[in-house]
Structures are given as C-alpha cells and as structure tokens.
Design a protein around this motif. Structure first.
Motif, PDB file in Angstrom:
ATOM      1  N   LEU A 575       0.731  -1.160   0.340  1.00 36.67           N
ATOM      2  CA  LEU A 575      -0.062  -0.697   0.000  1.00 36.67           C
ATOM      3  C   LEU A 575       1.074   0.896   0.033  1.00 36.67           C
ATOM      4  O   LEU A 575       0.614   1.995  -0.698  1.00 36.67           O
ATOM      5  CB  LEU A 575      -1.155  -0.009   1.194  1.00 36.67           C
ATOM      6  CG  LEU A 575      -1.995  -1.051   1.191  1.00 36.67           C
ATOM      7  CD1 LEU A 575      -2.643  -1.066   2.413  1.00 36.67           C
ATOM      8  CD2 LEU A 575      -2.737  -0.988   0.069  1.00 36.67           C
ATOM      9  N   GLY A 576       2.300   0.634   0.359  1.00 31.35           N
ATOM     10  CA  GLY A 576       3.169   2.540   0.083  1.00 31.35           C
ATOM     11  C   GLY A 576       3.921   2.874  -1.375  1.00 31.35           C
ATOM     12  O   GLY A 576       4.263   1.516  -1.973  1.00 31.35           O
ATOM     13  N   ARG A 577       3.500   4.053  -1.277  1.00 28.28           N
ATOM     14  CA  ARG A 577       4.782   4.466  -2.727  1.00 28.28           C
ATOM     15  C   ARG A 577       5.785   5.338  -1.984  1.00 28.28           C
ATOM     16  O   ARG A 577       5.563   6.305  -0.894  1.00 28.28           O
ATOM     17  CB  ARG A 577       3.745   5.050  -3.880  1.00 28.28           C
ATOM     18  CG  ARG A 577       2.366   4.306  -3.677  1.00 28.28           C
ATOM     19  CD  ARG A 577       1.551   5.277  -4.243  1.00 28.28           C
ATOM     20  NE  ARG A 577       1.370   6.728  -4.345  1.00 28.28           N
ATOM     21  CZ  ARG A 577      -0.012   6.910  -3.274  1.00 28.28           C
ATOM     22  NH1 ARG A 577      -0.479   5.509  -2.340  1.00 28.28           N
ATOM     23  NH2 ARG A 577       0.237   8.458  -2.569  1.00 28.28           N
ATOM     24  N   VAL A 578       7.006   5.263  -2.593  1.00 25.18           N
ATOM     25  CA  VAL A 578       8.457   5.787  -2.544  1.00 25.18           C
ATOM     26  C   VAL A 578       8.429   6.439  -3.799  1.00 25.18           C
ATOM     27  O   VAL A 578       8.702   5.761  -5.090  1.00 25.18           O
ATOM     28  CB  VAL A 578       8.711   4.880  -2.110  1.00 25.18           C
ATOM     29  CG1 VAL A 578      10.517   5.270  -1.388  1.00 25.18           C
ATOM     30  CG2 VAL A 578       8.536   4.539  -0.138  1.00 25.18           C
ATOM     31  N   SER A 579       8.740   7.691  -3.983  1.00 22.03           N
ATOM     32  CA  SER A 579       9.332   8.580  -4.957  1.00 22.03           C
ATOM     33  C   SER A 579      10.430   9.338  -4.501  1.00 22.03           C
ATOM     34  O   SER A 579      10.219   9.929  -3.089  1.00 22.03           O
ATOM     35  CB  SER A 579       8.375   9.279  -5.562  1.00 22.03           C
ATOM     36  OG  SER A 579       8.117  10.533  -4.643  1.00 22.03           O
ATOM     37  N   GLU A 580      12.065   9.023  -5.862  1.00 23.59           N
ATOM     38  CA  GLU A 580      12.943   9.308  -4.811  1.00 23.59           C
ATOM     39  C   GLU A 580      13.224  10.696  -6.460  1.00 23.59           C
ATOM     40  O   GLU A 580      13.561  10.372  -7.284  1.00 23.59           O
ATOM     41  CB  GLU A 580      13.450   8.484  -5.071  1.00 23.59           C
ATOM     42  CG  GLU A 580      13.778   7.184  -3.817  1.00 23.59           C
ATOM     43  CD  GLU A 580      14.427   6.592  -3.793  1.00 23.59           C
ATOM     44  OE1 GLU A 580      16.548   6.863  -3.602  1.00 23.59           O
ATOM     45  OE2 GLU A 580      14.676   4.907  -4.296  1.00 23.59           O
ATOM     46  N   THR A 581      13.747  11.880  -5.489  1.00 27.70           N
ATOM     47  CA  THR A 581      15.083  12.612  -6.515  1.00 27.70           C
ATOM     48  C   THR A 581      16.512  12.736  -5.820  1.00 27.70           C
ATOM     49  O   THR A 581      16.379  12.346  -4.641  1.00 27.70           O
ATOM     50  CB  THR A 581      14.227  13.620  -6.566  1.00 27.70           C
ATOM     51  OG1 THR A 581      14.640  14.588  -7.533  1.00 27.70           O
ATOM     52  CG2 THR A 581      14.473  14.922  -5.141  1.00 27.70           C
ATOM     53  N   PHE A 582      17.264  12.935  -6.510  1.00 28.41           N
ATOM     54  CA  PHE A 582      19.079  12.869  -6.639  1.00 28.41           C
ATOM     55  C   PHE A 582      18.905  14.071  -5.448  1.00 28.41           C
ATOM     56  O   PHE A 582      18.903  15.780  -6.426  1.00 28.41           O
ATOM     57  CB  PHE A 582      19.612  13.100  -7.285  1.00 28.41           C
ATOM     58  CG  PHE A 582      21.261  13.367  -7.596  1.00 28.41           C
ATOM     59  CD1 PHE A 582      21.604  12.420  -5.996  1.00 28.41           C
ATOM     60  CD2 PHE A 582      21.676  13.672  -7.529  1.00 28.41           C
ATOM     61  CE1 PHE A 582      23.035  12.220  -5.908  1.00 28.41           C
ATOM     62  CE2 PHE A 582      23.307  14.106  -7.456  1.00 28.41           C
ATOM     63  CZ  PHE A 582      23.845  12.954  -6.333  1.00 28.41           C
ATOM     64  N   ALA A 583      19.526  14.311  -4.199  1.00 32.90           N
ATOM     65  CA  ALA A 583      19.594  15.615  -3.303  1.00 32.90           C
ATOM     66  C   ALA A 583      20.993  16.056  -3.348  1.00 32.90           C
ATOM     67  O   ALA A 583      21.018  16.921  -2.858  1.00 32.90           O
ATOM     68  CB  ALA A 583      19.287  14.716  -2.121  1.00 32.90           C
ATOM     69  N   GLY A 584      21.799  15.730  -4.244  1.00 31.84           N
ATOM     70  CA  GLY A 584      22.959  16.057  -4.765  1.00 31.84           C
ATOM     71  C   GLY A 584      24.525  15.385  -3.586  1.00 31.84           C
ATOM     72  O   GLY A 584      23.945  14.040  -2.681  1.00 31.84           O
ATOM     73  N   TYR A 585      25.913  15.744  -3.876  1.00 31.83           N
ATOM     74  CA  TYR A 585      26.512  14.760  -2.482  1.00 31.83           C
ATOM     75  C   TYR A 585      26.865  15.505  -1.583  1.00 31.83           C
ATOM     76  O   TYR A 585      26.872  16.439  -1.548  1.00 31.83           O
ATOM     77  CB  TYR A 585      27.519  14.685  -3.542  1.00 31.83           C
ATOM     78  CG  TYR A 585      27.560  13.450  -4.642  1.00 31.83           C
ATOM     79  CD1 TYR A 585      28.259  12.669  -3.936  1.00 31.83           C
ATOM     80  CD2 TYR A 585      27.477  13.361  -5.368  1.00 31.83           C
ATOM     81  CE1 TYR A 585      28.408  11.470  -4.627  1.00 31.83           C
ATOM     82  CE2 TYR A 585      27.561  12.227  -6.733  1.00 31.83           C
ATOM     83  CZ  TYR A 585      27.758  11.094  -5.522  1.00 31.83           C
ATOM     84  OH  TYR A 585      27.990   9.847  -6.366  1.00 31.83           O
ATOM     85  N   LEU A 586      26.378  15.065  -0.071  1.00 31.98           N
ATOM     86  CA  LEU A 586      26.915  15.999   0.796  1.00 31.98           C
ATOM     87  C   LEU A 586      28.297  15.101   1.902  1.00 31.98           C
ATOM     88  O   LEU A 586      27.938  14.341   2.007  1.00 31.98           O
ATOM     89  CB  LEU A 586      25.490  16.486   1.642  1.00 31.98           C
ATOM     90  CG  LEU A 586      24.655  16.356   0.843  1.00 31.98           C
ATOM     91  CD1 LEU A 586      23.639  16.719   2.029  1.00 31.98           C
ATOM     92  CD2 LEU A 586      24.551  18.217   0.967  1.00 31.98           C
ATOM     93  N   PRO A 587      28.601  15.771   2.880  1.00 31.85           N
ATOM     94  CA  PRO A 587      29.637  15.658   3.575  1.00 31.85           C
ATOM     95  C   PRO A 587      29.150  14.297   4.291  1.00 31.85           C
ATOM     96  O   PRO A 587      28.265  14.324   4.580  1.00 31.85           O
ATOM     97  CB  PRO A 587      30.310  16.217   4.129  1.00 31.85           C
ATOM     98  CG  PRO A 587      29.892  18.067   3.719  1.00 31.85           C
ATOM     99  CD  PRO A 587      28.459  17.459   3.031  1.00 31.85           C
ATOM    100  N   SER A 588      29.865  12.424   4.159  1.00 33.03           N
ATOM    101  CA  SER A 588      29.656  11.975   5.277  1.00 33.03           C
ATOM    102  C   SER A 588      29.339  11.849   6.452  1.00 33.03           C
ATOM    103  O   SER A 588      31.097  12.231   7.305  1.00 33.03           O
ATOM    104  CB  SER A 588      30.793  10.608   3.920  1.00 33.03           C
ATOM    105  OG  SER A 588      29.857   9.102   5.069  1.00 33.03           O
TER     106      SER A 588
END
Length: 861
Positions: A575-588
C-alpha cells in the motif's frame, strides 16, 4: 511550408506518458489503432524488455503531420534508472510535453525532470493526465504545479493565460490593455522564452484533451534557431538488427545528403545513408535540411553529445550512483567481453565501463537495480554473453575542506613544464571551476589554455578512497614552459602532478550521495517509516494528503536507503509508495569508517603520481612530493619566476640511480624479494658507455614509442610518419640484438584502438608486440619482466622514470633511452671493427661466413 517541430514527451513513471503518445499518434492519423502498455502492443515500446516490464527504456522517434506542423515526437523513458537516456534527448528538442498524473500531481521525478528542462532551457507544455480518475481535481493540480514547478504555468485559454503572455513583452502588453487582443506570435514568444507554460487537461486513455493539446502545439510551438552553415548535434547511438551503427542527430544548420562527407574526430567519414525513423520502421532520404531529426549510417566518429558547428555540449546532469564489478562465466575471455561492454557504452555513455589491466576485471556504473537487470538481459540477448554482478558499491566523491597549494614539475630529458595551482573549496554541487592569476607576460595564453584543458579532460581521483574530485576551483598561480623542449604532453604531466600533490597536502572531505525520498502510505504504517528514518540518523517532515495518507519526506544517504523502497512495499503490504529524487553529494558522517573500508592507499596509486620529475645531469629523477616544493624552479604562489631552487635535485646515474629507485620502491611498496633485483654492478667509468654482455641468458624489453619520442632523430621522423619511425627503430634494434646475442622484445602501445585484439610478429632477430585494447605498453612490459626474471636476466629500455620505478619491483634492471642509444652506437662500432678485422686477406664470401660464425658464438654465450 509546414514548420518542423521536435517535441519530446517526459513524465514520472506510470503518469501515462506512453498512453499519451499513442493517443497523439492516433489523433494525428499516424496510426489506426492506439496500443496499450498493459497489452504490450504500443507503437514505440518495441524492445522485448520494454514490453515485458511495461516501461520505456530507450528513447524512440515517431513522425506525423498535424495541420500546419510536421512533428518528430521523441518518447523518453520515465523510470528514474533510465534518466540518462531522457537527458540525452533534451538537447535536440524544440519543445517538450511534461505529463503530470492528476491523482498523484507533481511527484519526485517530475521535479527532477523539471530541473533538467530548466537547465536545457526547453520550452515546456504541461499535460495533466488521468482526469477521469476518482479524486482528480484540476484546480488542486494546477495550484500544485504553480507552487512546485513554476508560477508561470497557466491553463490554456484562460484569462490568466493571456495575461501572462502579454506580460512577457512591454509593447504587447500595452496593445493588449488597449484592445484586449493578443497576437499568437506573442504567446509563442512567451512560451519559447519560458515566460509561460501552457497547461492542458485530459485523459489520454480515453483520448480526451489530446486533440486540444495537438492544436496548442500546432498553434504556439516554434522551431529552434537554424544556422546557415552546417551544424548538428548527435544525441543517440544505436545498432540496428544487422548490427549497423546508427547515429541519431538533430540537424540545426545547412543541408546533408547521402554520400556527403563529414569531418568527425576520426577524420572525413562518408554518410552511406540517411534514415527517418518512425517506430521500428524508417524511410530513406537523399537529402535533409535544417531543422530536422534524422539518423546517419556509416558514421563512426560521432558519439552521443558530439556537436559539429554547434559549440561544446554541456556535461550531463545525470550521474550514476552505483558501481558494479562484472562476474564472467568461467572460461570467458575478459577482453572479448570488454569489447561488448564498449559497444553498449557507446550507446549509453553513463555506463562508465572501467578496465583493470592487472586484475582483468570490468566494472560498470548503473543508475539502479532495474537498469542492472536490463543490462544483464541485453548482454545475453545481443551477444550471448552471460554475466553476473557482484554487490554494488556507492560511487563517492571527494573535495577539499580549505584552500591548498600544489606544484608539479615534469622534466625528463628534453621535456619541460612546471605548474603551480591553488585548490579552493566550492559550495556543494558546484562541480569544477577554473581561474588564473598568471599574467600572459609570465606564461603565454596558449599554455594557460592548455593547462585548463588538462584540468577538465579527466576526473581527478581523490586521495581518501580514489573517488572523483568535485566542488573545487582550480586557480593557476604560476607556470613555466621551455622555449625549445616543452610539448603539450609535458603540461599534462605537470598539471596532473600539481593537482595530486595539492590533494596529498590537503584536508580532504569524503562526499556521499543523498536521495530526497517521499513516502506515501496509510497512517498506521507511518510510525514505522519515521522510526526507520531516525535510525538512519536523519530528520523528516510529515503531512497528511487529501486522501488521508501520511506523506513523509526526508533526505537520506543512498548508502543506507537504496533498498528502503522495497522495505516499504513489504511492511505496508503493497500500500506504500516511494518516490525519489537525487539530492546531491554531501559530507559523509561516517568518513573515517568508509575510508578504512575502501582500503585505498594514495601513496601506492601509480596511475596518479604526486611526485615530480626533475632533470639532473641529463637524466630524469623522481623527487617525492613531500620534497618537491624546494626543488621547484618557481616559488609557490609567486607569479614571476624566481629562478632555480638553491638546492638542485641530486645527480644520480647508472647503478646509483638504480639503487635510489630501489629505495623509493621499497619505501612505497615494501621490500623487494631477493630474486627480484640483481645486485647492481659498480658504475662504469664515464668514458665507457657499453655494458658488458652477461653470461646468463638475457632479455631486453623496449618500450617502442617511448624510445621514438626520446630520440630527437626518431621524433622528427615520427612527426612526418610514425610508420617510418617504427621501421627505422625496428631495423636498428634488429642489428643490435643480432650482434649482442640478446633476446629482444619491442613493444608498441595500441591500447586506444577500439576492438584491437593485440598483435605479435617475429622480425628477423626480434619479437614485436602491439598491445591489445585497454593494455598499455607499460603494463605489458611490467608483467613480462616479472615473468621472465625468474629464469633470465631482464633489462627494460624506457625513458619514463615512473616506469623505471615499477620495473625494479618487477625484478628487472632499467636502461634509460640514452643508455640504449649509446649501446646501439657502440655495437655499430664493434660490428664495423669486426668486419674490418675479418676482411684482411679474405674473400667477400669467407668474410660473411666468419662473421656469421662470430655471431653464432655470441648467441651460444
């Protein structure tokens, strides 16, 4: 005459993009019956994997006429794993139709596509689909589009639509306020300049609103600018069923005819045919004029993104986040497999095929699991190649925390370049920037431009994990060339070493990719989602949508969240739906652990040297990066040359240099086994340049091109004809090997020749090897030296100081280009002296017999 419009169709997956395409083709009369994704009979999704999965994987063309316009429609993939294919098509579009699903409204991938359209400045029409679905509300969706995409979006035909168009032009606004009338050309101009985004509503499945969309496109869409001179953009490479290479282009200037020649990076190439594709079928064209989207046959020198007469193409926005190592079936030839991967890389440049010569392993970069599965299937269906993939690894990036200076010096014999750079950190997502503080009085503009070219022609490896460097500004602070000895390749070496030295000094930061994830699910499962996000060490935002579902958004490290959509599907029972978009590179936040886990050692990365090469007493000497600054000929950060360092590089020759190289090697790689290095002999007197013939069997390995470009006379020959230079060197070495009784292997680089399987030939007294694709002469010689040194005395002739260093570890003795030249000259003198001695009182025939006996005696030794 009908206007020519290239229109793309883009959408989030399952928004109804393919269904809209079918409806547009039906309404225009291009097809008689609309296909359906669920019935696997759509006009453009013709690949077996597309029909099996019900998604678009490859961008496809369809052509049709509608009223006053000839359309070339390009249907693009909607799945996030194939965003690269979508992006490649954007550069050739005149306009775009962005499809938004009414029930879901603007989704995560919709935002990604919108940002790409902004970057490429593509005029955009928006079609809100599935208006027949329960809960579809045109007002709500339009408000969401205006809030999340652009406030310049407006429904076609509304009062607000005309108002927005008029506001884009002062003169048109004055006329509109006075008369209440607005010319269509004003609307077209507003759309072309992205000051207005028309919004249409309908249901593609029921063919409602699609005719209205076609009317809007026909009325307002404008073709892009056309150049009077020949100009084109290549946006796609593909093979047809017979394996012929097809180059899909947008002709933006001039005229092309079948049998015309095009000047490509490979030289003049003839167009054998011009095709106009519509679905799987095509028609042949004898001649096409701009603007036109067409397909060229017979052209091999244009790759995706190449332009002719169009300026430089922009770097792609889409970047894969995962890297996989390929597992081949036992007994498979990795070099043959590599050629297949190279073919697919031509068609999808983001595949990023890498070859490790030492381990004979192939790695690829892929956007996600679906793309990986499609790649595996494609390899088997097209080439019969059955492969697997090891667990994927995240593609990290590296940057610097603060400004740092670096210098590189490259001065083997008769070469010279020195480069000083400052690396400055940039905001995340900035990429690479270039700047110069050097006056053209100190370093010619041509050399500065060449340095900038070398700074942008490759991705520099960081020193933490070997990941690509990003978010850095390179500032040229000093540089020097030599009037006589500097060549373009010298500045490449100096530039690379300057960057690497700066990174070795710097405080480095590991960056990892983040994804912006939006989870929509029934409220009873929201607690689980929030708990999982907190467990990943991240914060979230939560709201409730009109359907009463929880909508949770968070930015998460891809490393931790890449499999989370599957988890959501499992615990929410679908029943769950997931959408994603790239948020960039950040310090680990886990930099230390990830660096340790990678096992990367920057000091041992011989492909990315930080050391500099100086010239002392006619020989190149490698100076460790820690000591190199005090030997530089320019002072760091000083724009004007300050003369040579007061402490010149040490003078080392012969066995002393061997010993110094051995010490450097052991400091870097560990102690060399006893068999790997013979005890160096004492250095010969300066006037004696000939090394005595060894009593044990000897092999001499010669790096052919390195020697050619190290000897002035051969380098001059090569400038006119490389083949002649090779022939002259081969003859000289053949005579030398015959006289000295050594077994000589001459190695030439051919690693950049696509599909090259390598070549071996025996010439008189020597063996000649042309390395195969992806194999350098260095790597071949290193491996051969290591194998032969078990049973033979091995020497390697090269002018490359770094290669000499590696040779010592492989168990061989090094010979410089100058030493080889001296030995050949001395050998020639010995031959002439021997002939003179044997000629006394003998006939010509007996001299030849005696000379042959003398040579056989040397061979027996």
């Amino acid at each position: 005459m009908a206007k020519q419009i290239a229109v793309g169709v883009l959408a989030h997956v399952d928004a109804g993009k393919t269904t809209l395409t079918e409806s547009l083709l039906l309404m225009s009369g291009a097809i008689r019956t609309a296909g359906r994704v669920d019935k696997r009979d759509s006009f453009l999704d013709t690949e077996p994997e597309e029909r099996r999965r019900g998604i678009t994987i490859l961008a496809k063309n369809a052509v049709f006429d509608y009223k006053n316009t000839h359309f070339t429609l390009i249907d693009t993939p909607g799945h996030v794993d194939f965003t690269g294919e979508t992006e490649r098509a954007l550069s050739v579009l005149d306009v775009c139709v962005l499809v938004v699903s009414a029930p879901e409204s603007v989704q995560a991938h919709t935002l990604t596509l919108w940002k790409m359209l902004e970057s490429y400045r593509v005029p955009t029409f928006i079609f809100v689909n599935k208006m027949d679905m329960p809960g579809a509300d045109s007002v709500s969706v339009l408000n969401d589009i205006r809030a999340r995409l652009s406030p310049l979006a407006q429904e076609c035909g509304s009062t607000g639509f005309a108002d927005l168009a008029a506001e884009s032009d002062d003169a048109a606004l004055a006329a509109y306020l006075e008369t209440g009338q607005l010319d269509n050309s004003v609307v077209s101009a507003a759309i072309a300049s992205r000051c207005l985004f028309p919004v249409c509503f309908g249901s593609a499945l029921r063919h409602e609103g699609t005719a209205s969309l076609l009317d809007t496109l026909d009325l307002y869409a404008l073709p892009g600018p056309v150049s009077p001179d020949l100009a084109l953009k290549a946006y796609k490479i593909q093979r047809d069923a017979k394996g012929e290479r097809l180059t899909f282009i947008k002709l933006t200037g001039g005229t092309l005819r079948a049998r015309d020649s095009l000047k490509t990076p490979l030289g003049d190439e003839k167009i054998t045919a011009i095709r106009l594709y519509s679905g799987e079928k095509y028609t042949q064209a004898d001649c096409v004029s701009a603007p036109c989207v067409c397909t060229l046959c017979g052209i091999k020198g244009l790759s995706s993104g190449c332009t002719l007469g169009e300026g430089t193409a922009a770097a792609p926005l889409t970047q894969p986040l995962f890297e996989w190592r390929v597992k081949l079936e036992e007994g498979s030839d990795p070099h043959e497999a590599l050629t297949k991967f190279r073919i697919l890389e031509e068609e999808d440049p983001l595949l990023g095929v890498k070859w490790n010569e030492r381990s004979a392993r192939i790695t690829v970069q892929v956007m996600g699991d679906v793309a990986l599965e499609v790649l595996k299937t494609t390899l088997f269906q097209r080439f019969g190649l059955n492969v697997g993939f090891e667990e994927g690894s995240i593609i990290y990036r590296e940057t610097v925390a603060s400004s740092v200076d670096g210098a590189g010096h490259y001065e083997p014999l008769r070469h010279y370049a020195e480069v000083h750079l400052r690396l400055e950190p940039l905001p995340h997502g900035s990429g690479i920037e270039l700047d110069s503080e050097v006056s053209t009085d100190d370093l010619a503009l041509s050399w500065q431009r060449l340095i900038f070219t070398h700074l942008t022609e490759r991705r520099f490896a960081g020193v933490l994990t070997g990941s690509p460097l990003t978010d850095v500004r390179f500032v040229l602070t000093a540089g020097r060339a030599h009037l006589k000895h500097t060549e373009g390749g010298d500045f490449r070496q100096a530039t690379y070493r300057a960057v690497r030295q700066a990174l070795m000094k710097a405080e480095n930061v590991l960056l990892e990719p983040y994804t912006r994830m939006t989870i929509t699910l029934p409220q009873e499962y929201s607690g689980r989602a929030m708990s999982d996000i907190s467990r990943m060490g991240q914060t979230f935002q939560s709201e409730t949508n009109p359907a009463g579902e929880s909508v949770i958004s968070a930015s998460l490290p891809v490393r931790l969240a890449h499999s989370y959509p599957r988890e959501v599907s499992i615990y929410s029972r679908g029943l769950g739906r997931v959408s994603e978009t790239f948020a960039g590179y950040l310090p680990s936040p886990d930099q230390a652990a990830l660096v340790t886990e990678s096992g990367y050692d920057a000091e041992k990365d011989t492909e990315n040297p930080a050391d500099s090469v100086f010239c002392s007493h006619g020989a190149g000497v490698i100076v460790n990066w820690r000591e190199a600054d005090r030997h530089m000929h320019l002072q760091p950060n000083i724009r004007r040359a300050a003369g040579r360092s007061e402490s010149p590089a040490p003078s080392l020759q012969g066995a002393d240099l061997d010993e110094q190289l051995r010490l450097i090697f052991e400091r870097t790689y560990g102690k060399i086994a006893p068999r790997a290095l013979e005890k160096p002999r004492s250095a010969p007197p300066p006037e004696t340049q000939v090394i005595s013939i060894p009593k044990k069997p000897e092999y001499l390995l010669v790096d052919g091109y390195n020697i050619i470009f190290a000897w002035d006379e051969l380098r001059e020959l090569a400038a006119c004809d490389v083949e002649i230079a090779r022939s002259v060197l081969t003859q000289m070495l053949d005579n030398f090997a015959s006289h000295r009784g050594v077994r000589l292997i001459l190695v030439f680089d051919a690693y950049k020749v696509k599909g090259n399987p390598g070549k071996y030939e025996h010439y008189s007294n020597i063996d000649i090897v042309y390395t195969k694709e992806a194999q350098t002469a260095d790597s071949y010689i290193e491996k051969m030296a290591h194998d032969l040194s078990r049973d033979y005395r091995v020497r390697v002739a090269t002018g490359d100081g770094l290669e000499q260093l590696i040779i010592l570890g492989a168990g061989a003795l090094r010979m410089s280009a100058r030493e080889l030249k001296n030995e050949i000259a001395a050998s020639g003198e010995e031959i002439r002296a021997l002939i003179q001695k044997l000629s006394q009182g003998r006939t010509q025939t007996s001299v030849k017999t005696a000379l042959a006996d003398a040579y056989r005696g040397k061979q027996a030794k």
